[in-house]
Write a protein that holds these residues in place. Structure first.
Motif, PDB file in Angstrom:
ATOM      1  N   TYR A   1     -61.725 -14.946   4.243  1.00  0.00           N
ATOM      2  CA  TYR A   1     -61.343 -15.013   3.220  1.00  0.00           C
ATOM      3  C   TYR A   1     -59.954 -15.859   3.631  1.00  0.00           C
ATOM      4  O   TYR A   1     -59.642 -15.861   4.989  1.00  0.00           O
ATOM      5  CB  TYR A   1     -61.163 -13.669   3.147  1.00  0.00           C
TER       6      TYR A   1
ATOM      7  N   LYS B   1     -58.494 -15.810  -1.693  1.00  0.00           N
ATOM      8  CA  LYS B   1     -59.622 -16.689  -1.740  1.00  0.00           C
ATOM      9  C   LYS B   1     -60.789 -16.358  -0.871  1.00  0.00           C
ATOM     10  O   LYS B   1     -60.847 -16.370   0.289  1.00  0.00           O
ATOM     11  CB  LYS B   1     -58.816 -17.967  -2.049  1.00  0.00           C
ATOM     12  N   GLN B   2     -61.757 -16.309  -0.928  1.00  0.00           N
ATOM     13  CA  GLN B   2     -62.918 -16.558  -0.802  1.00  0.00           C
ATOM     14  C   GLN B   2     -63.115 -18.060   0.159  1.00  0.00           C
ATOM     15  O   GLN B   2     -63.645 -18.666  -0.646  1.00  0.00           O
ATOM     16  CB  GLN B   2     -64.141 -16.060  -0.920  1.00  0.00           C
TER      17      GLN B   2
ATOM     18  N   ARG C   1     -52.123 -13.537  -2.302  1.00  0.00           N
ATOM     19  CA  ARG C   1     -53.657 -14.783  -2.828  1.00  0.00           C
ATOM     20  C   ARG C   1     -54.594 -14.024  -2.455  1.00  0.00           C
ATOM     21  O   ARG C   1     -54.278 -14.469  -1.249  1.00  0.00           O
ATOM     22  CB  ARG C   1     -52.911 -16.072  -3.394  1.00  0.00           C
TER      23      ARG C   1
ATOM     24  N   ARG D   1     -65.640 -20.740   0.143  1.00  0.00           N
ATOM     25  CA  ARG D   1     -67.094 -21.497   0.011  1.00  0.00           C
ATOM     26  C   ARG D   1     -68.129 -20.835   0.533  1.00  0.00           C
ATOM     27  O   ARG D   1     -68.134 -21.843   1.851  1.00  0.00           O
ATOM     28  CB  ARG D   1     -66.590 -22.512  -1.117  1.00  0.00           C
TER      29      ARG D   1
ATOM     30  N   LEU E   1     -62.387  -9.748  -6.662  1.00  0.00           N
ATOM     31  CA  LEU E   1     -62.805 -11.493  -6.556  1.00  0.00           C
ATOM     32  C   LEU E   1     -64.004 -12.084  -6.987  1.00  0.00           C
ATOM     33  O   LEU E   1     -64.005 -12.994  -7.462  1.00  0.00           O
ATOM     34  CB  LEU E   1     -63.017 -11.322  -5.171  1.00  0.00           C
TER      35      LEU E   1
ATOM     36  N   GLU F   1     -59.676 -19.461  -9.156  1.00  0.00           N
ATOM     37  CA  GLU F   1     -59.718 -19.647  -7.460  1.00  0.00           C
ATOM     38  C   GLU F   1     -59.331 -18.586  -6.994  1.00  0.00           C
ATOM     39  O   GLU F   1     -59.905 -18.418  -5.347  1.00  0.00           O
ATOM     40  CB  GLU F   1     -59.119 -21.442  -7.114  1.00  0.00           C
ATOM     41  N   TRP F   2     -57.929 -18.552  -7.572  1.00  0.00           N
ATOM     42  CA  TRP F   2     -58.050 -17.643  -6.193  1.00  0.00           C
ATOM     43  C   TRP F   2     -57.463 -16.178  -6.857  1.00  0.00           C
ATOM     44  O   TRP F   2     -57.546 -15.903  -8.218  1.00  0.00           O
ATOM     45  CB  TRP F   2     -55.804 -17.682  -6.289  1.00  0.00           C
TER      46      TRP F   2
END
Length: 147
Positions: free
Chosen positions: A55, A70-71, A68, A73, A15, A21-22
């Motif tokens: 996440y 994504k953290q 998939r 933001r 990550l 983004e992912w």
């Protein structure tokens, strides 16, 4: 360091390195790297990469299945804090209070708030308790993450 810790560290490092983004992973490929069953990967994802941990995870099972990740933001801090506060279940009154607070903090528009509230009301969620409160929490957290 246990296997779950190693898998978590590996994913966390990916990550950090990933510029997209992912981060997309194949469950079976990751399991073969660590010499474990795919359900071990599922366990790590569900316990260490949850919305409460900051996440968003999308998953598709089957032969072409993927994960998939994504953290959330860091500038979404109030959203992440709200997601953590929601927990595993929430009643309609509490959900309305969370949404109202996000609008007050200007983290959510009135239009988005209205759409979210329409999707989590008792009128829409016709399941019996405690399932209704669990569904509401899951829907609310998902909507906040994908707003």
């Amino acid at each position: 360091m246990g296997l779950s810790d190693k898998i978590e560290a590996f994913i966390t490092e990916l990550l950090k390195e990933d510029s997209d983004e992912w981060l997309e992973l194949r469950r079976n490929e990751l399991a073969s790297v660590f010499g474990c069953v795919p359900s071990q990967i599922n366990y790590v994802i569900s316990t260490r990469f949850s919305p409460e941990h900051g996440y968003i995870v999308e998953s598709r099972r089957g032969g072409g299945g993927y994960l998939r990740i994504k953290q959330i933001r860091s500038d979404d801090g109030i959203i992440a804090d709200t997601i953590k506060a929601i927990g595993e279940s929430t009643d309609e009154k509490s959900a309305r209070a969370y949404i109202a607070n996000l609008v007050r903090q200007e983290a959510l528009s009135n239009k988005d708030a209205s759409l979210i509230l329409s999707g989590i009301s008792d009128n829409v969620l016709t399941a019996d308790e405690p399932l209704r409160s669990v569904l509401r929490a899951n829907i609310l957290k998902s909507m906040l993450m994908h707003r």
